[in-house]
Design a protein around this motif. Structure first.
Motif, PDB file in Angstrom:
ATOM      1  N   ALA A 113       0.846  -1.220  -0.122  1.00  0.00           N
ATOM      2  CA  ALA A 113      -0.138  -0.186   0.164  1.00  0.00           C
ATOM      3  C   ALA A 113       0.750   1.312  -0.028  1.00  0.00           C
ATOM      4  CB  ALA A 113      -0.674   0.011   1.162  1.00  0.00           C
ATOM      5  N   LEU A 114       1.941   1.089   0.891  1.00  0.00           N
ATOM      6  CA  LEU A 114       3.114   2.340   0.763  1.00  0.00           C
ATOM      7  C   LEU A 114       3.697   2.283  -0.529  1.00  0.00           C
ATOM      8  CD1 LEU A 114       4.594   4.594   2.185  1.00  0.00           C
ATOM      9  CD2 LEU A 114       6.316   2.591   2.810  1.00  0.00           C
ATOM     10  N   GLY A 115       3.936   1.385  -1.230  1.00  0.00           N
ATOM     11  CA  GLY A 115       4.567   1.392  -2.593  1.00  0.00           C
ATOM     12  C   GLY A 115       3.504   2.144  -3.626  1.00  0.00           C
ATOM     13  N   HIS A 116       2.364   1.521  -3.451  1.00  0.00           N
ATOM     14  CA  HIS A 116       1.337   2.174  -4.338  1.00  0.00           C
ATOM     15  C   HIS A 116       1.373   3.674  -4.268  1.00  0.00           C
ATOM     16  CE1 HIS A 116      -3.119   2.963  -5.723  1.00  0.00           C
ATOM     17  NE2 HIS A 116      -2.664   2.019  -6.509  1.00  0.00           N
ATOM     18  N   ASP A 117       1.229   4.102  -3.055  1.00  0.00           N
ATOM     19  CA  ASP A 117       1.094   5.619  -2.941  1.00  0.00           C
ATOM     20  C   ASP A 117       2.387   6.324  -3.404  1.00  0.00           C
ATOM     21  OD1 ASP A 117      -1.302   5.517  -2.078  1.00  0.00           O
ATOM     22  OD2 ASP A 117      -0.797   5.601   0.305  1.00  0.00           O
ATOM     23  N   VAL A 118       3.451   5.833  -2.928  1.00  0.00           N
ATOM     24  CA  VAL A 118       4.819   6.346  -3.312  1.00  0.00           C
ATOM     25  C   VAL A 118       5.092   6.561  -4.673  1.00  0.00           C
ATOM     26  CG1 VAL A 118       7.169   6.195  -2.970  1.00  0.00           C
ATOM     27  CG2 VAL A 118       5.773   6.053  -1.107  1.00  0.00           C
ATOM     28  N   VAL A 119       5.050   5.331  -5.358  1.00  0.00           N
ATOM     29  CA  VAL A 119       5.253   5.176  -6.959  1.00  0.00           C
ATOM     30  C   VAL A 119       4.397   6.059  -7.693  1.00  0.00           C
ATOM     31  CG1 VAL A 119       5.476   3.662  -8.778  1.00  0.00           C
ATOM     32  CG2 VAL A 119       6.376   2.997  -6.552  1.00  0.00           C
ATOM     33  N   HIS A 120       3.055   5.938  -7.364  1.00  0.00           N
ATOM     34  CA  HIS A 120       2.271   6.485  -8.161  1.00  0.00           C
ATOM     35  C   HIS A 120       2.279   8.206  -7.828  1.00  0.00           C
ATOM     36  CE1 HIS A 120       0.090   3.590 -10.424  1.00  0.00           C
ATOM     37  NE2 HIS A 120      -0.329   2.991  -9.367  1.00  0.00           N
ATOM     38  N   GLY A 121       2.679   8.521  -6.768  1.00  0.00           N
ATOM     39  CA  GLY A 121       2.914   9.906  -6.475  1.00  0.00           C
ATOM     40  C   GLY A 121       3.908  10.507  -7.242  1.00  0.00           C
ATOM     41  N   LEU A 122       5.127   9.625  -7.256  1.00  0.00           N
ATOM     42  CA  LEU A 122       6.355   9.887  -8.299  1.00  0.00           C
ATOM     43  C   LEU A 122       6.036   9.858  -9.661  1.00  0.00           C
ATOM     44  CD1 LEU A 122       8.961   7.634  -6.244  1.00  0.00           C
ATOM     45  CD2 LEU A 122       8.779  10.406  -6.627  1.00  0.00           C
ATOM     46  N   ASP A 123       4.962   9.183 -10.071  1.00  0.00           N
ATOM     47  CA  ASP A 123       4.554   9.265 -11.493  1.00  0.00           C
ATOM     48  C   ASP A 123       4.309  10.577 -12.005  1.00  0.00           C
ATOM     49  OD1 ASP A 123       4.939   6.218 -12.210  1.00  0.00           O
ATOM     50  OD2 ASP A 123       2.918   5.744 -11.400  1.00  0.00           O
ATOM     51  N   ILE A 124       3.514  11.056 -11.040  1.00  0.00           N
ATOM     52  CA  ILE A 124       2.904  12.521 -10.950  1.00  0.00           C
ATOM     53  C   ILE A 124       4.261  13.390 -10.966  1.00  0.00           C
ATOM     54  CG2 ILE A 124       1.564  14.365 -10.110  1.00  0.00           C
ATOM     55  CD1 ILE A 124      -0.434  12.067  -9.256  1.00  0.00           C
ATOM     56  N   THR A 125       4.926  13.470  -9.920  1.00  0.00           N
ATOM     57  CA  THR A 125       5.690  14.533  -9.690  1.00  0.00           C
ATOM     58  C   THR A 125       7.139  14.647 -10.351  1.00  0.00           C
ATOM     59  OG1 THR A 125       6.915  13.298  -7.846  1.00  0.00           O
ATOM     60  CG2 THR A 125       5.186  14.979  -7.245  1.00  0.00           C
ATOM     61  N   THR A 126       7.363  13.115 -10.880  1.00  0.00           N
ATOM     62  CA  THR A 126       8.697  13.123 -11.852  1.00  0.00           C
ATOM     63  C   THR A 126       8.409  13.456 -12.966  1.00  0.00           C
ATOM     64  OG1 THR A 126       9.549  11.254 -10.462  1.00  0.00           O
ATOM     65  CG2 THR A 126      10.272  11.296 -12.591  1.00  0.00           C
ATOM     66  N   ALA A 127       7.053  13.209 -13.553  1.00  0.00           N
ATOM     67  CA  ALA A 127       6.746  13.710 -14.915  1.00  0.00           C
ATOM     68  C   ALA A 127       6.420  15.158 -15.089  1.00  0.00           C
ATOM     69  CB  ALA A 127       5.216  12.749 -15.368  1.00  0.00           C
ATOM     70  N   LEU A 128       6.047  15.852 -13.890  1.00  0.00           N
ATOM     71  CA  LEU A 128       5.763  17.239 -13.959  1.00  0.00           C
ATOM     72  C   LEU A 128       7.098  17.856 -13.557  1.00  0.00           C
ATOM     73  CD1 LEU A 128       2.472  17.494 -12.100  1.00  0.00           C
ATOM     74  CD2 LEU A 128       2.912  17.747 -14.555  1.00  0.00           C
ATOM     75  N   GLY A 129       8.414  17.220 -13.310  1.00  0.00           N
ATOM     76  CA  GLY A 129       9.578  17.866 -12.950  1.00  0.00           C
ATOM     77  C   GLY A 129       9.690  18.669 -11.735  1.00  0.00           C
TER      78      GLY A 129
END
Length: 214
Positions: A113-129
């Motif tokens: 569950a932690l991985g789900h939140d962290v990775v998908h959060g990074l899917d957003i922030t990394t893509a947006l720079g």
């Protein structure tokens, strides 16, 4: 280091509150921008992250039946529908209001569950720079769970690759080196293609997103 369930749940709550703050601060055009999840904008990722909070289990199971048991197809359909039905503010609130929600994936427990939140959060922030740094404590829980089996599940091309973090003491695998910060390597282990320039080493090109593709 072993982590108790209560400790991991506290890490999840902190991650969700921080992600909610990030989402609330996004500009309208950022919500429409592509994420690292192929085919999903930021809106779809945010909608997917809160699916387990907003839909009862019986609805999710029914949607899975409608998708002939194809989990990814079900997740995609729900994410697209919810991304259209809910406003950005409502999607951000879903994270903040459910910081302590007990949802977890069918396998893997609260670490996943932690991985789900962290990775998908990074899917957003990394893509947006966006320069959001995941606290080391959370990263270490997730890095400890990286295995060949989990990498194959996410389609990560890790055969013959050695991931080596340059910001903390962590390596995984053997072979051609790929170097970067731990959270970028975590994304690579979850099958993500990253923007150019984030990873180095002879094997780094395997994990680079080609502009305009995907």
């Amino acid at each position: 280091m072993a982590h108790t369930t209560d400790h991991v749940k506290a890490l999840i709550a902190a991650e969700r509150r921080e992600l909610a703050a990030v989402l609330h601060a996004l500009r309208p055009e950022q919500w429409e921008a592509p994420s690292l999840c192929t085919g999903w904008r930021v809106r779809e990722v945010a909608a997917h992250m809160s699916t387990g909070f907003r839909h009862p289990t019986r609805k999710v199971l029914w949607e899975l039946v409608k998708s002939a048991g194809r989990v990814n197809a079900m997740a995609d359909r729900l994410a697209r529908a919810d991304a259209t039905a809910l406003t950005p503010g409502e999607l951000a609130d879903a994270m903040a209001d459910n910081a302590h929600h007990p949802w977890k994936p069918p396998v893997g427990g609260y670490e996943n569950a932690l991985g789900h939140d962290v990775v998908h959060g990074l899917d957003i922030t990394t893509a947006l720079g966006l320069d959001r740094r995941i606290p080391e404590e959370r990263l270490r829980v997730l890095l400890a769970g990286v295995t060949r089996t989990s990498a194959r599940f996410f389609g990560a091309p890790l055969h013959g690759i050695r991931l080596q973090a340059d910001d903390l003491d962590w390596t995984f695998g053997t072979g051609t080196p790929v170097t970067g910060n731990a959270q970028d390597l975590l994304l690579a282990a979850f099958g993500r293609k990253l923007p150019p320039g984030r990873l180095s080493g002879p094997g780094g090109g395997r994990f680079v997103r080609v502009p305009g593709v995907g």
